[in-house]
Design a protein around this motif. Structure first.
Motif, short mmCIF file in Angstrom:
data_model
loop_
_atom_site.label_atom_id
_atom_site.label_comp_id
_atom_site.label_asym_id
_atom_site.label_seq_id
_atom_site.Cartn_x
_atom_site.Cartn_y
_atom_site.Cartn_z
N ARG A 26 37.74 51.78 -7.08
CA ARG A 26 36.45 52.17 -7.66
C ARG A 26 35.29 51.69 -6.81
O ARG A 26 34.17 52.16 -6.96
N SER A 33 37.18 56.75 -3.38
CA SER A 33 36.54 56.10 -4.53
C SER A 33 36.67 57.00 -5.76
O SER A 33 36.31 58.17 -5.72
N HIS A 41 38.45 47.79 -8.12
CA HIS A 41 37.66 48.10 -6.93
C HIS A 41 38.57 48.40 -5.74
O HIS A 41 38.32 49.32 -4.98
#
Length: 519
Positions: A26, A33, A41
């Motif tokens: 993320r 992403s 992340h």
């Protein structure tokens, strides 16, 4: 430069093209992403190791699932596998590079197998396959020879060669197995047909999808390869081989089998076209033979017509003179002449006149005007019309109908004439007081009227066939008139060459016609 692959978002349908290695997460520093709060992340890493694509969990909070199973270590990915990161589900679709790796899909791998030293042998196999194909134009025979050559290299347990039909189904060309089916997955066939991909299966029992196939388990398949046959830039078919040994085939084997497929596709198509050409040639020769026979019969019939016309012309005049003189003597009651003898002469004259009239009519037989008629009804009506002749001769016609389809396209008037001509011919040979069996029966696309009892298994012939040459009764005028009428209807008059007279007689006529005239 790293390998490129495509991941498909199964929720949104969006495709992501990524270059390996690639971190998925993320965060902004991730190679891919994802806008999903349940994704860490730095959630997972997809990379290429020793030629295989794999994924590992980067200590994410919610874990990484491959095909709905949470992974703990690095896991190999295959095209079609699903990967779940948090609430996002991705599918490994394909590679974007146009190199050899795009054409070869490893369904499952135990590890790279090393095999060398076969270059000369493989070149020899290619040469032998090419050389033998020049002389062998039979697809099945060619396929058997190819599998025999390949067995020296691949040692396959089963082999299968097939072509694709227009609807995508497979038509077997050659099966290199003894009474055993070849377990080809429909999904593999569809993918091969769609994209021309080749497939290498290194161990079926290590793949859950294949472990569930009963045919794979029953036949003990462990290794397999499947490559397309490509001809004229189209996927023509496929070659499949398998073994019961895991890890039996390598990428080099797959590339070699693809090379064989590239060679075989045009050879198989040429063999198929050659076989089709031979069949068409045989059909054409047969058609020419039939046409030639019909032309000979037409010429012969035309000659008989001319002969009949000449005979009628030459006989008519003297017979008219003889008949007129006999009638004049009978009327005058001249002394010294017996009326009985004159009557016998007159009967003979009248018979000759009748024959001449029939010969003259033979020349003038019109072309039939066909319409659908109940052929059994015509025969029954014809029997009633000639009842006095049956009684005079002392014979009894017995009609048996053994056909469900009695509607036949014909000219009723001409057909009655043909019946009368046959009756006149056989009436001389049937013993007085006997029954005449008349059977109406089916014979393929024809319907037959059989006078008398035709012996089963005995081949019958038309009057002009060479086998009837020494049977003078087959050239009788009445039979030829009937034969001409039936020929004009597309039918035939058939006789038994072993008989001593024109009995039995078979009248054959087609059940269907395209030139019906509606009355």
């Amino acid at each position: 430069m790293g390998r490129d692959i495509i991941l498909k978002n199964l929720g949104s349908g969006e495709n992501y093209s990524i270059t390996l290695p690639c971190v998925i997460g993320r965060g902004g520093d991730a190679g891919l992403s994802l806008p999903d709060v349940t994704v860490s992340h730095r959630h997972a890493l997809i990379e290429e190791t020793e030629g295989r694509i794999s994924i590992r969990d980067m200590d994410s909070a919610n874990g990484v699932f491959v095909n709905d199973v949470r992974i703990r270590d690095r896991t190999v990915l295959h095209p079609g596998d699903s990967v779940r990161l948090g609430n996002t589900r991705l599918q490994v679709s394909a590679e974007t590079e146009g190199d050899e790796s795009q054409q070869t899909v490893i369904i499952h791998s135990l590890g790279p197998a090393q095999e060398g030293g076969l270059d000369h042998q493989r070149l020899k196999v290619i040469y032998e396959i090419t050389a033998e194909s020049v002389a062998d134009h039979d697809v099945a025979s060619l396929g058997q020879k190819v599998f025999a050559k390949l067995r020296g290299i691949f040692r396959q347990d089963r082999g299968y060669m097939a072509s694709f039909e227009e609807d995508g189904t497979l038509r077997p060309l050659c099966l290199c197995a003894i009474n055993e089916p070849v377990p080809l997955s429909r999904s593999i066939v569809n993918r091969l047909l769609r994209s021309g991909e080749s497939f290498l299966l290194e161990d079926a029992l290590s793949d859950a999808a294949f472990r569930e196939q009963e045919s794979v388990m029953a036949l003990k398949i462990r290794s397999a390869m499947c490559v397309p046959l490509i001809y004229d830039n189209s996927i023509y078919g496929l070659i499949y081989i398998d073994r019961s040994v895991p890890g039996a085939y390598t990428h080099e084997d797959l590339r070699f089998l693809k090379s064989i497929g590239c060679i075989l596709a045009p050879l198989i198509e040429n063999a198929r076209l050659w076989s089709e050409l031979r069949k068409r040639y045989a059909d054409t020769v047969e058609t020419l033979k039939v046409t030639e026979a019909r032309l000979i019969e037409t010429e012969r019939t035309a000659a008989y017509v001319r002969l009949a016309h000449a005979m009628a012309h030459e006989i008519r005049n003297p017979m008219m003179v003889i008949g007129g003189m006999v009638r004049k003597i009978l009327r005058s009651g001249a002394a010294g002449l017996k009326a009985e003898s004159l009557r016998a002469i007159m009967d003979s004259v009248e018979r000759v006149e009748m024959v001449v009239a029939e010969a003259d009519a033979f020349v003038k037989i019109p072309q039939p005007r066909k319409k659908l008629e109940r052929i059994d009804g015509i025969i029954r009506e014809w029997i009633r019309e000639h009842e006095h002749e049956w009684r005079e001769k002392g014979v009894h016609p017995v009609l048996s109908v053994r056909s469900a389809g009695v509607l036949v396209p014909l000219d009723a008037g001409l057909f009655r004439k043909a019946l009368s001509m046959v009756f006149r011919e056989i009436l001389f040979t049937v013993p007085e007081g006997s029954d005449i069996d008349i059977v109406l029966r089916d014979r393929g696309n024809d319907i037959e009227i059989v006078f008398g009892e035709a012996e089963p298994g005995v081949r019958l012939y038309e009057p002009f066939d060479p086998v009837m040459r020494d049977k003078p009764w087959s050239l009788g005028l009445f039979l030829n008139i009937a034969h001409k009428i039936l020929s004009d209807h597309g039918g035939r008059l058939l006789l038994d060459p072993s008989a001593r007279s024109a009995f039995p007689v078979v009248m054959s006529i087609p059940k269907t016609a395209v030139d019906l005239t509606v009355a």
